[in-house]
Motif scaffolding. Structure first.
Motif, PDB file in Angstrom:
ATOM      1  N   ASP A  39       0.849  -1.190   0.000  1.00 31.32           N
ATOM      2  CA  ASP A  39       0.000   0.000   0.000  1.00 31.32           C
ATOM      3  C   ASP A  39       0.889   1.246   0.000  1.00 31.32           C
ATOM      4  O   ASP A  39       1.362   1.682   1.040  1.00 31.32           O
ATOM      5  CB  ASP A  39      -0.895  -0.039   1.248  1.00 31.32           C
ATOM      6  CG  ASP A  39      -1.867   1.118   1.365  1.00 31.32           C
ATOM      7  OD1 ASP A  39      -1.852   2.011   0.511  1.00 31.32           O
ATOM      8  OD2 ASP A  39      -2.636   1.108   2.343  1.00 31.32           O
ATOM      9  N   HIS A  40       1.109   1.793  -1.193  1.00 37.02           N
ATOM     10  CA  HIS A  40       1.955   2.976  -1.375  1.00 37.02           C
ATOM     11  C   HIS A  40       1.457   4.114  -0.481  1.00 37.02           C
ATOM     12  O   HIS A  40       0.287   4.457  -0.504  1.00 37.02           O
ATOM     13  CB  HIS A  40       1.884   3.385  -2.849  1.00 37.02           C
ATOM     14  CG  HIS A  40       2.848   4.445  -3.236  1.00 37.02           C
ATOM     15  ND1 HIS A  40       2.988   4.829  -4.538  1.00 37.02           N
ATOM     16  CD2 HIS A  40       3.718   5.198  -2.535  1.00 37.02           C
ATOM     17  CE1 HIS A  40       3.893   5.784  -4.621  1.00 37.02           C
ATOM     18  NE2 HIS A  40       4.345   6.020  -3.414  1.00 37.02           N
ATOM     19  N   SER A  41       2.313   4.657   0.332  1.00 33.90           N
ATOM     20  CA  SER A  41       2.016   5.752   1.271  1.00 33.90           C
ATOM     21  C   SER A  41       1.088   5.337   2.408  1.00 33.90           C
ATOM     22  O   SER A  41       0.566   6.184   3.121  1.00 33.90           O
ATOM     23  CB  SER A  41       1.448   6.983   0.561  1.00 33.90           C
ATOM     24  OG  SER A  41       2.404   7.536  -0.313  1.00 33.90           O
ATOM     25  N   SER A  42       0.837   4.051   2.560  1.00 34.62           N
ATOM     26  CA  SER A  42      -0.041   3.539   3.626  1.00 34.62           C
ATOM     27  C   SER A  42      -1.364   4.293   3.691  1.00 34.62           C
ATOM     28  O   SER A  42      -1.849   4.649   4.760  1.00 34.62           O
ATOM     29  CB  SER A  42       0.674   3.616   4.985  1.00 34.62           C
ATOM     30  OG  SER A  42       1.824   2.798   4.979  1.00 34.62           O
ATOM     31  N   LEU A  43      -1.988   4.491   2.545  1.00 37.32           N
ATOM     32  CA  LEU A  43      -3.253   5.243   2.480  1.00 37.32           C
ATOM     33  C   LEU A  43      -4.442   4.452   3.017  1.00 37.32           C
ATOM     34  O   LEU A  43      -5.423   5.035   3.453  1.00 37.32           O
ATOM     35  CB  LEU A  43      -3.551   5.651   1.036  1.00 37.32           C
ATOM     36  CG  LEU A  43      -2.601   6.649   0.406  1.00 37.32           C
ATOM     37  CD1 LEU A  43      -2.990   6.876  -1.049  1.00 37.32           C
ATOM     38  CD2 LEU A  43      -2.613   7.956   1.178  1.00 37.32           C
ATOM     39  N   VAL A  85     -16.733  -4.660  -1.160  1.00 34.84           N
ATOM     40  CA  VAL A  85     -15.366  -4.143  -1.218  1.00 34.84           C
ATOM     41  C   VAL A  85     -15.437  -2.761  -1.851  1.00 34.84           C
ATOM     42  O   VAL A  85     -15.854  -2.616  -3.003  1.00 34.84           O
ATOM     43  CB  VAL A  85     -14.453  -5.071  -2.037  1.00 34.84           C
ATOM     44  CG1 VAL A  85     -13.037  -4.516  -2.087  1.00 34.84           C
ATOM     45  CG2 VAL A  85     -14.480  -6.481  -1.467  1.00 34.84           C
ATOM     46  N   VAL A  86     -15.030  -1.768  -1.079  1.00 38.25           N
ATOM     47  CA  VAL A  86     -15.142  -0.377  -1.514  1.00 38.25           C
ATOM     48  C   VAL A  86     -13.749   0.235  -1.649  1.00 38.25           C
ATOM     49  O   VAL A  86     -12.942   0.167  -0.722  1.00 38.25           O
ATOM     50  CB  VAL A  86     -15.971   0.444  -0.504  1.00 38.25           C
ATOM     51  CG1 VAL A  86     -16.076   1.905  -0.933  1.00 38.25           C
ATOM     52  CG2 VAL A  86     -17.355  -0.178  -0.303  1.00 38.25           C
ATOM     53  N   ALA A  87     -13.490   0.828  -2.815  1.00 34.60           N
ATOM     54  CA  ALA A  87     -12.269   1.611  -2.996  1.00 34.60           C
ATOM     55  C   ALA A  87     -12.586   3.022  -2.532  1.00 34.60           C
ATOM     56  O   ALA A  87     -13.546   3.635  -3.001  1.00 34.60           O
ATOM     57  CB  ALA A  87     -11.839   1.608  -4.457  1.00 34.60           C
ATOM     58  N   SER A  88     -11.804   3.522  -1.581  1.00 34.13           N
ATOM     59  CA  SER A  88     -11.986   4.873  -1.023  1.00 34.13           C
ATOM     60  C   SER A  88     -10.764   5.699  -1.401  1.00 34.13           C
ATOM     61  O   SER A  88      -9.712   5.583  -0.779  1.00 34.13           O
ATOM     62  CB  SER A  88     -12.122   4.815   0.501  1.00 34.13           C
ATOM     63  OG  SER A  88     -13.265   4.094   0.868  1.00 34.13           O
ATOM     64  N   TYR A  89     -10.914   6.507  -2.431  1.00 39.28           N
ATOM     65  CA  TYR A  89      -9.790   7.233  -3.005  1.00 39.28           C
ATOM     66  C   TYR A  89      -9.440   8.489  -2.218  1.00 39.28           C
ATOM     67  O   TYR A  89     -10.307   9.249  -1.823  1.00 39.28           O
ATOM     68  CB  TYR A  89     -10.103   7.621  -4.449  1.00 39.28           C
ATOM     69  CG  TYR A  89     -10.502   6.448  -5.302  1.00 39.28           C
ATOM     70  CD1 TYR A  89      -9.565   5.519  -5.711  1.00 39.28           C
ATOM     71  CD2 TYR A  89     -11.826   6.259  -5.684  1.00 39.28           C
ATOM     72  CE1 TYR A  89      -9.930   4.426  -6.490  1.00 39.28           C
ATOM     73  CE2 TYR A  89     -12.192   5.179  -6.465  1.00 39.28           C
ATOM     74  CZ  TYR A  89     -11.243   4.270  -6.867  1.00 39.28           C
ATOM     75  OH  TYR A  89     -11.606   3.201  -7.629  1.00 39.28           O
ATOM     76  N   SER A  90      -8.137   8.689  -2.040  1.00 34.98           N
ATOM     77  CA  SER A  90      -7.638   9.892  -1.385  1.00 34.98           C
ATOM     78  C   SER A  90      -7.316  10.926  -2.453  1.00 34.98           C
ATOM     79  O   SER A  90      -6.524  10.663  -3.365  1.00 34.98           O
ATOM     80  CB  SER A  90      -6.376   9.571  -0.578  1.00 34.98           C
ATOM     81  OG  SER A  90      -5.797  10.767  -0.109  1.00 34.98           O
ATOM     82  N   LYS A  91      -7.910  12.088  -2.351  1.00 32.91           N
ATOM     83  CA  LYS A  91      -7.683  13.156  -3.320  1.00 32.91           C
ATOM     84  C   LYS A  91      -6.358  13.866  -3.043  1.00 32.91           C
ATOM     85  O   LYS A  91      -5.700  14.357  -3.953  1.00 32.91           O
ATOM     86  CB  LYS A  91      -8.840  14.154  -3.247  1.00 32.91           C
ATOM     87  CG  LYS A  91      -8.801  15.229  -4.296  1.00 32.91           C
ATOM     88  CD  LYS A  91     -10.023  16.122  -4.206  1.00 32.91           C
ATOM     89  CE  LYS A  91     -10.038  17.131  -5.342  1.00 32.91           C
ATOM     90  NZ  LYS A  91     -11.243  17.950  -5.322  1.00 32.91           N
ATOM     91  N   LYS A  92      -5.952  13.909  -1.796  1.00 31.81           N
ATOM     92  CA  LYS A  92      -4.774  14.666  -1.388  1.00 31.81           C
ATOM     93  C   LYS A  92      -3.463  13.946  -1.686  1.00 31.81           C
ATOM     94  O   LYS A  92      -2.411  14.549  -1.645  1.00 31.81           O
ATOM     95  CB  LYS A  92      -4.846  14.989   0.107  1.00 31.81           C
ATOM     96  CG  LYS A  92      -6.030  15.854   0.462  1.00 31.81           C
ATOM     97  CD  LYS A  92      -6.121  16.052   1.965  1.00 31.81           C
ATOM     98  CE  LYS A  92      -7.374  16.834   2.304  1.00 31.81           C
ATOM     99  NZ  LYS A  92      -7.553  16.974   3.738  1.00 31.81           N
ATOM    100  N   SER A  93      -3.528  12.692  -1.971  1.00 26.76           N
ATOM    101  CA  SER A  93      -2.315  11.897  -2.137  1.00 26.76           C
ATOM    102  C   SER A  93      -1.728  12.028  -3.542  1.00 26.76           C
ATOM    103  O   SER A  93      -2.440  12.281  -4.514  1.00 26.76           O
ATOM    104  CB  SER A  93      -2.629  10.428  -1.873  1.00 26.76           C
ATOM    105  OG  SER A  93      -1.502   9.642  -2.139  1.00 26.76           O
ATOM    106  N   LYS A  94      -0.425  11.822  -3.627  1.00 24.32           N
ATOM    107  CA  LYS A  94       0.256  11.772  -4.919  1.00 24.32           C
ATOM    108  C   LYS A  94       0.104  10.393  -5.561  1.00 24.32           C
ATOM    109  O   LYS A  94       0.480  10.200  -6.716  1.00 24.32           O
ATOM    110  CB  LYS A  94       1.744  12.084  -4.742  1.00 24.32           C
ATOM    111  CG  LYS A  94       2.015  13.499  -4.289  1.00 24.32           C
ATOM    112  CD  LYS A  94       3.508  13.717  -4.105  1.00 24.32           C
ATOM    113  CE  LYS A  94       3.765  15.108  -3.552  1.00 24.32           C
ATOM    114  NZ  LYS A  94       5.204  15.325  -3.279  1.00 24.32           N
TER     115      LYS A  94
END
Length: 178
Positions: A39-43, A85-94
């Protein structure tokens, strides 16, 4: 306990399961291991929704609504436990969106592998309604969330052969950099 290699080689989808299901506590224990995927950046760009009992009826209504039908679809009743199973996207992440979805998919696959190893039958359901508005509303998905499907979980029927999947010709899928 089997090795990861043996568990992966033995895994298969069980399209028919019995009415038994893992308890909430057992599910929590297994999810704690499944959540350790790369998990890149442990998001942790994922979450799971546990559907049992009447929750499956509500999902059945939403499925029919998404397909322009009335009544309740019987599909969610095919297993005593569904795990959305839900993908919860982070907008702030690179970290790109596709990579965040890959993490959520990895958790789902790892969860199915661990449930199978624990003796549960599992099959992953998707379909045209998966990302429809009625389904998103039924699951109370946020603006930056998408449903990837449901892991349907139940007991492995005793009267069915495990029907192991055919092995693959791994050489056909491996190449060198051109």
């Amino acid at each position: 306990m089997t090795s990861a290699y043996e568990a992966a080689r033995a895994r298969r989808s069980w399209s028919r399961v019995t009415d038994e299901a893992p308890s909430h506590d057992e599910l929590v224990r297994i999810v704690s291991a499944a959540g350790r995927v790369a998990d890149h950046s442990s998001l942790r760009p994922w979450r799971l929704i546990e559907l049992r009992g009447d929750d499956r009826m509500r999902l059945g209504r939403a499925l029919n609504k998404a397909e322009g039908k009335r009544g309740i679809s019987t599909k969610p009743g095919r297993a005593p436990l569904l795990i959305a199973v839900v993908a919860s996207y982070s907008k702030k992440s690179k970290v790109p969106r596709w990579e965040q979805e890959a993490v959520a998919s990895g958790v789902a696959h790892m969860l199915s592998l661990l449930l199978d190893e624990a003796g549960w039958g599992v099959f992953w359901r998707t379909g045209s309604a998966t990302r429809s508005k009625p389904i998103a509303k039924a699951h109370k998905l946020g603006k930056r969330e998408e449903l990837l499907g449901w892991l349907c979980v139940g007991g492995k029927p005793l009267d069915r052969d495990s029907g192991r999947r055919k092995t693959i010709d791994a050489e056909a899928f491996i190449s060198r950099m051109p």
